[in-house]
Design a protein around this motif. Structure first.
Motif, PDB file in Angstrom:
ATOM      1  N   ALA A 161       0.838  -1.206   0.000  1.00  8.54           N
ATOM      2  CA  ALA A 161       0.000   0.000   0.000  1.00  8.54           C
ATOM      3  C   ALA A 161       0.871   1.252   0.000  1.00  8.54           C
ATOM      4  O   ALA A 161       0.573   2.234  -0.687  1.00  8.54           O
ATOM      5  CB  ALA A 161      -0.938  -0.008   1.199  1.00  8.54           C
ATOM      6  N   LEU A 162       1.943   1.258   0.767  1.00  8.34           N
ATOM      7  CA  LEU A 162       2.847   2.414   0.790  1.00  8.34           C
ATOM      8  C   LEU A 162       3.511   2.625  -0.559  1.00  8.34           C
ATOM      9  O   LEU A 162       3.621   3.757  -1.038  1.00  8.34           O
ATOM     10  CB  LEU A 162       3.918   2.245   1.871  1.00  8.34           C
ATOM     11  N   VAL A 163       3.943   1.552  -1.196  1.00  5.33           N
ATOM     12  CA  VAL A 163       4.574   1.661  -2.511  1.00  5.33           C
ATOM     13  C   VAL A 163       3.577   2.183  -3.530  1.00  5.33           C
ATOM     14  O   VAL A 163       3.862   3.091  -4.296  1.00  5.33           O
ATOM     15  CB  VAL A 163       5.151   0.289  -2.957  1.00  5.33           C
ATOM     16  N   LEU A 164       2.366   1.637  -3.553  1.00  2.80           N
ATOM     17  CA  LEU A 164       1.354   2.076  -4.507  1.00  2.80           C
ATOM     18  C   LEU A 164       0.936   3.514  -4.275  1.00  2.80           C
ATOM     19  O   LEU A 164       0.666   4.241  -5.220  1.00  2.80           O
ATOM     20  CB  LEU A 164       0.122   1.162  -4.442  1.00  2.80           C
ATOM     21  N   ALA A 165       0.896   3.965  -3.040  1.00  2.00           N
ATOM     22  CA  ALA A 165       0.504   5.345  -2.755  1.00  2.00           C
ATOM     23  C   ALA A 165       1.463   6.328  -3.414  1.00  2.00           C
ATOM     24  O   ALA A 165       1.062   7.407  -3.838  1.00  2.00           O
ATOM     25  CB  ALA A 165       0.468   5.583  -1.246  1.00  2.00           C
ATOM     26  N   GLY A 166       2.708   5.967  -3.559  1.00  3.32           N
ATOM     27  CA  GLY A 166       3.684   6.837  -4.195  1.00  3.32           C
ATOM     28  C   GLY A 166       3.569   6.874  -5.707  1.00  3.32           C
ATOM     29  O   GLY A 166       4.199   7.692  -6.360  1.00  3.32           O
ATOM     30  N   CYS A 167       2.749   6.014  -6.303  1.00  2.30           N
ATOM     31  CA  CYS A 167       2.630   5.946  -7.755  1.00  2.30           C
ATOM     32  C   CYS A 167       1.611   6.922  -8.326  1.00  2.30           C
ATOM     33  O   CYS A 167       1.557   7.122  -9.524  1.00  2.30           O
ATOM     34  CB  CYS A 167       2.233   4.531  -8.188  1.00  2.30           C
ATOM     35  N   TYR A 168       0.765   7.497  -7.504  1.00  3.38           N
ATOM     36  CA  TYR A 168      -0.296   8.354  -7.994  1.00  3.38           C
ATOM     37  C   TYR A 168       0.085   9.821  -7.841  1.00  3.38           C
ATOM     38  O   TYR A 168       0.701  10.209  -6.858  1.00  3.38           O
ATOM     39  CB  TYR A 168      -1.603   8.068  -7.248  1.00  3.38           C
ATOM     40  N   PRO A 169      -0.314  10.663  -8.817  1.00  2.00           N
ATOM     41  CA  PRO A 169       0.030  12.078  -8.715  1.00  2.00           C
ATOM     42  C   PRO A 169      -0.691  12.724  -7.552  1.00  2.00           C
ATOM     43  O   PRO A 169      -1.812  12.365  -7.227  1.00  2.00           O
ATOM     44  CB  PRO A 169      -0.442  12.662 -10.051  1.00  2.00           C
ATOM     45  N   ARG A 170      -0.043  13.660  -6.939  1.00  2.89           N
ATOM     46  CA  ARG A 170      -0.648  14.416  -5.864  1.00  2.89           C
ATOM     47  C   ARG A 170      -1.151  15.729  -6.427  1.00  2.89           C
ATOM     48  O   ARG A 170      -0.564  16.281  -7.344  1.00  2.89           O
ATOM     49  CB  ARG A 170       0.364  14.657  -4.760  1.00  2.89           C
ATOM     50  N   THR A 171      -2.230  16.226  -5.849  1.00  2.00           N
ATOM     51  CA  THR A 171      -2.784  17.474  -6.335  1.00  2.00           C
ATOM     52  C   THR A 171      -2.504  18.591  -5.344  1.00  2.00           C
ATOM     53  O   THR A 171      -2.590  18.395  -4.141  1.00  2.00           O
ATOM     54  CB  THR A 171      -4.305  17.365  -6.555  1.00  2.00           C
ATOM     55  N   GLY A 172      -2.157  19.755  -5.901  1.00  5.50           N
ATOM     56  CA  GLY A 172      -2.016  20.967  -5.108  1.00  5.50           C
ATOM     57  C   GLY A 172      -0.860  20.950  -4.153  1.00  5.50           C
ATOM     58  O   GLY A 172      -0.019  20.064  -4.149  1.00  5.50           O
ATOM     59  N   GLY A 173      -0.828  21.977  -3.327  1.00  6.11           N
ATOM     60  CA  GLY A 173       0.230  22.134  -2.340  1.00  6.11           C
ATOM     61  C   GLY A 173      -0.146  21.457  -1.042  1.00  6.11           C
ATOM     62  O   GLY A 173      -1.067  20.664  -0.967  1.00  6.11           O
ATOM     63  N   GLY A 174       0.558  21.829   0.011  1.00  7.49           N
ATOM     64  CA  GLY A 174       0.357  21.221   1.312  1.00  7.49           C
ATOM     65  C   GLY A 174      -1.027  21.458   1.878  1.00  7.49           C
ATOM     66  O   GLY A 174      -1.508  20.691   2.689  1.00  7.49           O
ATOM     67  N   ASN A 175      -1.714  22.539   1.483  1.00  8.61           N
ATOM     68  CA  ASN A 175      -3.033  22.820   2.035  1.00  8.61           C
ATOM     69  C   ASN A 175      -4.145  22.182   1.213  1.00  8.61           C
ATOM     70  O   ASN A 175      -5.315  22.411   1.476  1.00  8.61           O
ATOM     71  CB  ASN A 175      -3.255  24.329   2.139  1.00  8.61           C
ATOM     72  N   GLY A 176      -3.830  21.383   0.203  1.00  4.69           N
ATOM     73  CA  GLY A 176      -4.829  20.694  -0.589  1.00  4.69           C
ATOM     74  C   GLY A 176      -5.395  21.513  -1.735  1.00  4.69           C
ATOM     75  O   GLY A 176      -6.202  21.021  -2.499  1.00  4.69           O
ATOM     76  N   ALA A 177      -4.989  22.759  -1.880  1.00  5.55           N
ATOM     77  CA  ALA A 177      -5.503  23.606  -2.953  1.00  5.55           C
ATOM     78  C   ALA A 177      -4.658  23.434  -4.207  1.00  5.55           C
ATOM     79  O   ALA A 177      -3.438  23.392  -4.141  1.00  5.55           O
ATOM     80  CB  ALA A 177      -5.494  25.067  -2.515  1.00  5.55           C
ATOM     81  N   LEU A 178      -5.324  23.351  -5.361  1.00 10.24           N
ATOM     82  CA  LEU A 178      -4.614  23.271  -6.634  1.00 10.24           C
ATOM     83  C   LEU A 178      -4.116  24.658  -7.020  1.00 10.24           C
ATOM     84  O   LEU A 178      -4.761  25.658  -6.725  1.00 10.24           O
ATOM     85  CB  LEU A 178      -5.548  22.776  -7.738  1.00 10.24           C
ATOM     86  N   GLU A 179      -3.015  24.699  -7.727  1.00  9.94           N
ATOM     87  CA  GLU A 179      -2.533  25.962  -8.274  1.00  9.94           C
ATOM     88  C   GLU A 179      -3.162  26.195  -9.637  1.00  9.94           C
ATOM     89  O   GLU A 179      -3.584  25.254 -10.310  1.00  9.94           O
ATOM     90  CB  GLU A 179      -1.010  25.960  -8.377  1.00  9.94           C
ATOM     91  N   ALA A 180      -3.238  27.442 -10.024  1.00  2.00           N
ATOM     92  CA  ALA A 180      -3.757  27.772 -11.353  1.00  2.00           C
ATOM     93  C   ALA A 180      -2.762  27.292 -12.402  1.00  2.00           C
ATOM     94  O   ALA A 180      -1.544  27.378 -12.213  1.00  2.00           O
ATOM     95  CB  ALA A 180      -3.960  29.277 -11.473  1.00  2.00           C
ATOM     96  N   CYS A 181      -3.280  26.775 -13.509  1.00  5.99           N
ATOM     97  CA  CYS A 181      -2.408  26.340 -14.594  1.00  5.99           C
ATOM     98  C   CYS A 181      -1.750  27.556 -15.235  1.00  5.99           C
ATOM     99  O   CYS A 181      -2.404  28.587 -15.441  1.00  5.99           O
ATOM    100  CB  CYS A 181      -3.209  25.624 -15.681  1.00  5.99           C
ATOM    101  N   PRO A 182      -0.476  27.443 -15.571  1.00 13.30           N
ATOM    102  CA  PRO A 182       0.151  28.505 -16.360  1.00 13.30           C
ATOM    103  C   PRO A 182      -0.371  28.426 -17.795  1.00 13.30           C
ATOM    104  O   PRO A 182      -1.024  27.446 -18.169  1.00 13.30           O
ATOM    105  CB  PRO A 182       1.635  28.153 -16.282  1.00 13.30           C
ATOM    106  N   SER A 183      -0.081  29.410 -18.593  1.00 15.99           N
ATOM    107  CA  SER A 183      -0.530  29.374 -19.988  1.00 15.99           C
ATOM    108  C   SER A 183       0.187  28.278 -20.773  1.00 15.99           C
ATOM    109  O   SER A 183      -0.315  27.817 -21.792  1.00 15.99           O
ATOM    110  CB  SER A 183      -0.332  30.730 -20.660  1.00 15.99           C
ATOM    111  N   VAL A 184       1.367  27.858 -20.281  1.00 14.70           N
ATOM    112  CA  VAL A 184       2.123  26.774 -20.919  1.00 14.70           C
ATOM    113  C   VAL A 184       2.583  25.797 -19.840  1.00 14.70           C
ATOM    114  O   VAL A 184       3.300  26.182 -18.917  1.00 14.70           O
ATOM    115  CB  VAL A 184       3.351  27.317 -21.689  1.00 14.70           C
TER     116      VAL A 184
END
Length: 113
Positions: A11-34
């Motif tokens: 489970a620990l190994v698999l948890a590292g395989c998925y992308p994480r979203t946002g910063g430490g507070n759980g909020a996503l950042e706005a996408c840059p234009s590129v």
């Protein structure tokens, strides 16, 4: 006890395989234009864009890459080093997961709000 430990380790190994979203507070950042493709990764790997917004992908690696939506909503085609995709406009809210067709382990996510 041994089976429990193996399951927990997996489970620990698999948890590292998925992308994480946002910063430490759980909020996503706005996408840059590129979104940059560098080091066989998308930068940022997860971000949000406003409904009707657009963005492009630019390859900084020597290897060719694509940005291809899992559901087929967009595909940049092959981008060689230094190439930038045509802008992709997002007219439907939702979460768009994408990957590189050449290197399927490269993954990203765009949330359209």
């Amino acid at each position: 006890m041994r089976i429990l430990w193996i399951g927990f380790s997996a489970a620990l190994v698999l948890a590292g395989c998925y992308p994480r979203t946002g910063g430490g507070n759980g909020a996503l950042e706005a996408c840059p234009s590129v979104i940059q493709i560098q080091g066989f990764s998308f930068h940022p790997a997860s971000c949000f864009v406003a409904l009707g917004g657009s963005l492009s992908f630019e390859n900084h690696d020597a290897a060719p890459h694509t940005a291809t939506a899992d559901g087929g909503a967009f595909d940049t085609g092959t981008l060689n080093q230094g190439q930038t995709s045509t802008p992709i406009t997002f007219n439907q809210a939702g979460i768009y997961t994408y990957f590189c067709r050449i290197h399927p382990g490269m993954r990203g996510e765009i949330e359209v709000r």
